[in-house]
Every structure is written in structure tokens, then in C-alpha cells.
Design an enzyme around this catalytic site. Structure first.
Site, PDB file in Angstrom:
ATOM      1  N   GLU A 119      22.109  32.262 -26.528  1.00  0.00           N
ATOM      2  CA  GLU A 119      21.368  32.591 -27.750  1.00  0.00           C
ATOM      3  C   GLU A 119      20.217  33.561 -27.505  1.00  0.00           C
ATOM      4  OE1 GLU A 119      22.769  31.643 -30.229  1.00  0.00           O
ATOM      5  OE2 GLU A 119      23.540  29.608 -30.067  1.00  0.00           O
ATOM      6  N   HIS A 149      21.046  24.278 -21.136  1.00  0.00           N
ATOM      7  CA  HIS A 149      22.427  24.074 -21.576  1.00  0.00           C
ATOM      8  C   HIS A 149      22.951  22.778 -20.990  1.00  0.00           C
ATOM      9  CE1 HIS A 149      26.684  24.855 -22.378  1.00  0.00           C
ATOM     10  NE2 HIS A 149      26.213  25.619 -23.332  1.00  0.00           N
TER      11      HIS A 149
HETATM   12  C1  COA Z   1      20.742  23.262 -25.262  1.00  0.00           C
HETATM   13  C2  COA Z   1      20.036  21.907 -25.175  1.00  0.00           C
HETATM   14  C3  COA Z   1      20.164  21.196 -26.530  1.00  0.00           C
HETATM   15  C4  COA Z   1      20.734  21.060 -24.105  1.00  0.00           C
HETATM   16  O1  COA Z   1      20.186  19.781 -24.176  1.00  0.00           O
HETATM   17  P1  COA Z   1      20.414  18.693 -23.019  1.00  0.00           P
HETATM   18  O2  COA Z   1      21.789  18.800 -22.484  1.00  0.00           O
HETATM   19  O3  COA Z   1      20.000  17.384 -23.566  1.00  0.00           O
HETATM   20  O4  COA Z   1      19.373  19.207 -21.937  1.00  0.00           O
HETATM   21  P2  COA Z   1      19.107  18.618 -20.518  1.00  0.00           P
HETATM   22  O5  COA Z   1      19.651  17.223 -20.410  1.00  0.00           O
HETATM   23  O6  COA Z   1      19.583  19.613 -19.541  1.00  0.00           O
HETATM   24  O7  COA Z   1      17.502  18.556 -20.511  1.00  0.00           O
HETATM   25  C5  COA Z   1      16.855  18.007 -19.450  1.00  0.00           C
HETATM   26  C6  COA Z   1      15.404  18.263 -19.506  1.00  0.00           C
HETATM   27  O8  COA Z   1      15.123  19.668 -19.613  1.00  0.00           O
HETATM   28  C7  COA Z   1      14.275  19.916 -20.722  1.00  0.00           C
HETATM   29  N1  COA Z   1      14.743  21.090 -21.440  1.00  0.00           N
HETATM   30  C8  COA Z   1      16.019  21.433 -21.686  1.00  0.00           C
HETATM   31  N2  COA Z   1      16.052  22.575 -22.378  1.00  0.00           N
HETATM   32  C9  COA Z   1      14.758  22.925 -22.562  1.00  0.00           C
HETATM   33  C10 COA Z   1      14.133  24.015 -23.228  1.00  0.00           C
HETATM   34  N3  COA Z   1      14.869  24.929 -23.850  1.00  0.00           N
HETATM   35  N4  COA Z   1      12.790  24.070 -23.227  1.00  0.00           N
HETATM   36  C11 COA Z   1      12.058  23.151 -22.610  1.00  0.00           C
HETATM   37  N5  COA Z   1      12.579  22.090 -21.966  1.00  0.00           N
HETATM   38  C12 COA Z   1      13.921  21.987 -21.956  1.00  0.00           C
HETATM   39  C13 COA Z   1      14.387  18.731 -21.622  1.00  0.00           C
HETATM   40  O9  COA Z   1      13.189  18.571 -22.321  1.00  0.00           O
HETATM   41  C14 COA Z   1      14.687  17.629 -20.670  1.00  0.00           C
HETATM   42  O10 COA Z   1      13.479  17.145 -20.160  1.00  0.00           O
HETATM   43  P3  COA Z   1      12.906  15.724 -20.582  1.00  0.00           P
HETATM   44  O11 COA Z   1      14.020  14.764 -20.347  1.00  0.00           O
HETATM   45  O12 COA Z   1      11.744  15.554 -19.689  1.00  0.00           O
HETATM   46  O13 COA Z   1      12.540  15.888 -22.026  1.00  0.00           O
HETATM   47  C15 COA Z   1      18.563  22.089 -24.786  1.00  0.00           C
HETATM   48  O14 COA Z   1      18.491  22.770 -23.561  1.00  0.00           O
HETATM   49  C16 COA Z   1      17.749  22.815 -25.850  1.00  0.00           C
HETATM   50  O15 COA Z   1      17.297  22.192 -26.807  1.00  0.00           O
HETATM   51  N6  COA Z   1      17.554  24.152 -25.710  1.00  0.00           N
HETATM   52  C17 COA Z   1      16.796  24.899 -26.670  1.00  0.00           C
HETATM   53  C18 COA Z   1      17.624  25.254 -27.904  1.00  0.00           C
HETATM   54  C19 COA Z   1      18.706  26.254 -27.589  1.00  0.00           C
HETATM   55  O16 COA Z   1      18.492  27.237 -26.908  1.00  0.00           O
HETATM   56  N7  COA Z   1      19.885  25.975 -28.151  1.00  0.00           N
HETATM   57  C20 COA Z   1      21.055  26.814 -27.973  1.00  0.00           C
HETATM   58  C21 COA Z   1      22.048  26.149 -27.094  1.00  0.00           C
HETATM   59  S1  COA Z   1      23.377  27.220 -26.666  1.00  0.00           S
END
Ligand code: COA
Length: 375
Positions: free
Chosen positions: A311, A258
Site C-alpha cells: 500500500e 504484513h
Molecule cells: C497489515 C497488518 C494489519 C498486519 O497485522 P498483524 O499480522 O496482526 O501484525 P503483526 O502480528 O505482524 O504485528 C506485530 C506487532 O507489530 C506491530 N505493527 C505491525 N504493523 C505495524 C505498523 N504498521 N505500525 C506500527 N506497528 C505495527 C503491531 O503493533 C504488533 O505489536 P504489538 O503486538 O506490540 O501491538 C498491520 O501490520 C497493520 O495494521 N499495518 C498498517 C495498515 C496497513 O498498512 N495495511 C495494509 C496491509 S497490506
């Protein structure tokens, strides 16, 4: 080639895009607050209608206020002729989120020149369940089921989807889900709604834009993907090998991570408990997957704590409620329309057009070569 001193922040992380009294996401402490009330207190006690009223008006309704909201919502459940025809014209395999986005647009067309108001917010909120249930009925080849004005918001939605009343336990579960998801600070769809509102456009346009933003898997599109991921993992023993392999392929774990929460999402905590009670089969596999996901995410980025998001266990709860997985994200919208419209009203009341800048990284200024000389 920047023309001002501000720094580009990818994803606008940490940038404050608005002041709001509607909700606060306290990511460091795992708290979500609606108008001063902690979400856990609202989720146990309140109906979705009370919470929607709270978001729109800033205070919990007195009995007469709640009765009049219930009446107005019930009066907003029927679709316009144009919306009914549009719904009937959509291909039967249309994604329900696309159905919602299209029919909300047509349902609201008569208000296109109106300023956003609470009655218009109620009108939109009342119509979302009908749009989805009517399309669901069409997919099953059933006669349209008319909304019931004697049922509450959650109960009526389930009644229209299933053609029969659901048990009080199932209605309560959906109601809690709707309360939990009704608002969440400056998330991507709410920001979209506010940007559109800031141009002095109409409420329908904000809602249509917000639905489009919610649909993506990085936002509200995740819960059906959670189910698909669990289906692929199949067994608890397969969780770790599958998930390690998935990360090698760059796959993100659905239902984890998140932008704001660095500790457990308070909504996920409540939904996890509901899922444990309502959907033990899902819970058994999901809790193992959760354990492995958190371990791997911690190994990869110990400096950036990631947790389970709303989710993940939503998927198990919505499945136990009996919703098909294509209706998980649209049901999120059935709830979030309350928050979106509250934000649109707030934006309109203190408006300044939202117009950030971009940092130009293209070529230096140059002269165009005439076509004849370009070869
Ligand atoms: C929700 C989300 C979009 C947030 O994105 P964000 O703010 O850009 O995430 P962060 O900046 O905290 O991510 C930092 C790192 O953690 C990793 N990461 C974050 N969520 C991850 C996940 N669900 N699975 C694997 N790796 C994840 C990213 O790959 C990133 O690493 P990298 O820079 O080496 O690629 C992201 O966590 C995600 O895509 N989650 C999966 C989809 C999901 O559950 N969506 C519902 C959201 S309520």
C-alpha cells in the site's frame, strides 16, 4: 470451556484455510507467484486481461482466447438499468467503496440464482471500472462517459474517469498496478469471498462481502491513509519526531507490516521503483518516512521483522496516475475482483462448507431468573 482439543489462534495466523492453485505468497522469501509465474515477470510483460485469464483458467491465453476475453470484457462494461438508477440515487458524498459495494450488488442481482462461472466473473470484472467512473463523473457534475470497447481494461477505466485517453506511460503504470494486485493468497477479502462461496451462495454475494472486507484500513483501505499520514508529516525533517510521537499514541504506520511477508513485499519493490520515476516529490518524503518507520518497527519488535507493504508506494503511483485518493481502494478492487472470482470458482469446484468452531469463554451454564425476580 473448550469442547475440543484444537487451540484458538488469534487472526487464524498460520492456519491453512484452503488449497489453491491460484497464487502463492512466500512470506519468508518475498515471492508472489500466480499459477507458477513469478509476479515480477508478469508485471513487466502482461496485460491485466492476460493475468485475469491466467487466474481463471490456470494458463496464459493464446491470441484467440485473449481476443475473445477482450470482447467479453468490453461487452460487460455497460451497467444494467437498475444499477444505473441505484448509482444515481446514492448521495453525492458516498464513499466510492460504499458505492462499489452497493452497485455491484444491484448489477449482479439478475444472476442471483446462478452458479459461479467464468462468464459471470468476466461480467463482474468488466463492470467495476464503469461503476466507479460513472460515480466519479456524477461527483464532478459531468455527463456519463460511455465505455469504449476499443480500449483495454486499464485504458478504458482511465478514459471513463477523465473523459480523455491517457498517455501510454500512464496506462502502462495502471496496468502494472492491476497485475500486481490481482491476487494474493488467503488474504482477508479472498477468505471472505470463499466463505460465502462455500455456502453455495452466488458470485455477487461473494464479491460484495469481499469488497466490504477490503475496505478496512488493515487491508485495502490503507493507501489513502498513507497519503494522509504523509500530509501530516509534511517534511523529511519532521518524519522521526512525528513518527515517534505517533507510536506513543499507539498509531500504526500506514503501509507497513504484513501478516505473511517477513522480508520486502515483491509488489512494493516494483511499485517503489515506479513511484521513484513517476512521483519524485512523493518519493522524496516517502522514502525518508520508510527509513524511519522500518527503524522504529525494528526497535519495537526486533524478533518480528516488519517491512513496507504494497500500500505504501501504491499511494504514490496511483497519485501519479491522477486518481483521487478516495479511488485508491476501489481501484484495488478493480484488480482484485479477478482473484476473488477465481477463488470463488475454485471453492465451488472443490466445495465443503467453511465452518470453523469458536472457543466459548462465556459463563458456565446457568438457569435464567424470571423477569419478576430480576429487580
Ligand atoms: C497489515 C497488518 C494489519 C498486519 O497485522 P498483524 O499480522 O496482526 O501484525 P503483526 O502480528 O505482524 O504485528 C506485530 C506487532 O507489530 C506491530 N505493527 C505491525 N504493523 C505495524 C505498523 N504498521 N505500525 C506500527 N506497528 C505495527 C503491531 O503493533 C504488533 O505489536 P504489538 O503486538 O506490540 O501491538 C498491520 O501490520 C497493520 O495494521 N499495518 C498498517 C495498515 C496497513 O498498512 N495495511 C495494509 C496491509 S497490506
Amino acid at each position: 470451556m473448550s469442547t475440543n482439543n484444537s487451540k484458538y489462534v488469534p487472526g487464524l495466523e498460520g492456519i491453512i484455510g484452503a488449497q489453491t492453485a491460484i497464487s502463492m505468497v512466500d512470506g519468508a522469501n518475498g515471492r508472489l507467484i500466480y499459477q507458477g509465474y513469478v509476479i515480477a515477470d508478469l508485471a513487466q510483460e502482461m496485460s491485466f486481461e492476460e493475468v485475469a485469464f491466467l487466474l481463471w483458467h490456470g494458463h496464459l491465453p493464446a491470441r484467440p482466447e485473449l481476443d475473445s476475453l477482450a470482447l467479453e470484457l468490453a461487452g460487460s462494461r455497460a451497467l444494467t438499468d437498475a444499477a444505473t438508477k441505484a448509482l444515481a440515487a446514492l448521495p453525492i458524498d458516498t464513499d466510492p467503496m460504499d458505492v462499489l459495494r452497493s452497485v455491484v450488488s444491484i448489477q449482479g442481482v439478475e444472476h442471483r440464482l446462478s452458479k459461479p462461472t467464468i462468464p459471470l466473473a468476466i461480467h463482474a470484472t468488466g463492470s467495476f471500472p464503469t461503476i466507479l467512473a460513472m460515480f466519479h463523473g456524477r461527483q464532478l457534475g459531468l455527463e456519463p462517459i460511455k465505455p469504449r470497447s476499443d480500449l483495454g481494461h486499464a485504458a478504458n477505466y482511465l478514459y471513463m474517469l477523465n473523459g480523455k485517453e491517457s498517455s501510454p506511460e500512464i496506462v502502462r503504470a495502471l496496468n502494472t498496478y492491476l497485475v500486481l494486485l490481482a491476487d494474493h493468497g488467503m488474504n482477508a477479502s479472498t477468505f471472505t469471498a470463499r466463505v460465502i462461496a462455500s455456502t453455495e451462495s452466488d458470485l455477487t454475494s461473494s464479491l460484495v462481502g469481499a469488497i466490504g472486507a477490503l475496505k478496512g484500513p488493515a487491508h485495502g483501505g490503507a493507501p489513502s491513509a498513507v497519503i494522509e499520514q504523509l500530509e501530516q508529516i509534511e517534511t523529511a525533517n519532521n518524519a522521526e519526531p512525528w513518527m515517534r510521537d505517533a507510536r506513543k499514541r499507539g498509531v500504526r504506520f500506514m503501509g507497513f507490516g504484513h501478516r505473511v511477508y517477513r522480508v520486502y513485499d515483491p509488489r512494493a519493490e516494483i511499485l517503489k521503483e515506479m513511484c521513484r520515476r513517476m512521483n519524485p516529490t512523493f518519493f522524496e518524503l516517502a522514502s525518508k518516512v520508510e527509513e524511519v518507520a522500518l527503524k522504529i518497527l525494528h526497535e519495537e519488535h526486533p524478533e518480528r521483522p516488519q517491512s513496507t507493504n504494497v500500500e505504501f508506494y501504491s499511494a504514490g503511483v496511483l497519485q501519479a496516475i491522477g486518481l483521487p485518493k478516495e479511488f485508491f481502494t476501489p481501484t484495488f478492487a478493480v484488480s482484485r475482483v479477478a482473484g476473488w472470482s477465481a477463488h470463488v470458482l475454485e471453492q465451488a469446484a472443490h466445495n465443503r462448507i467453511i465452518r470453523p468452531q469458536s472457543e466459548y469463554i462465556g459463563p458456565e451454564p446457568r438457569k435464567p431468573v424470571p423477569l419478576a425476580e430480576r429487580g
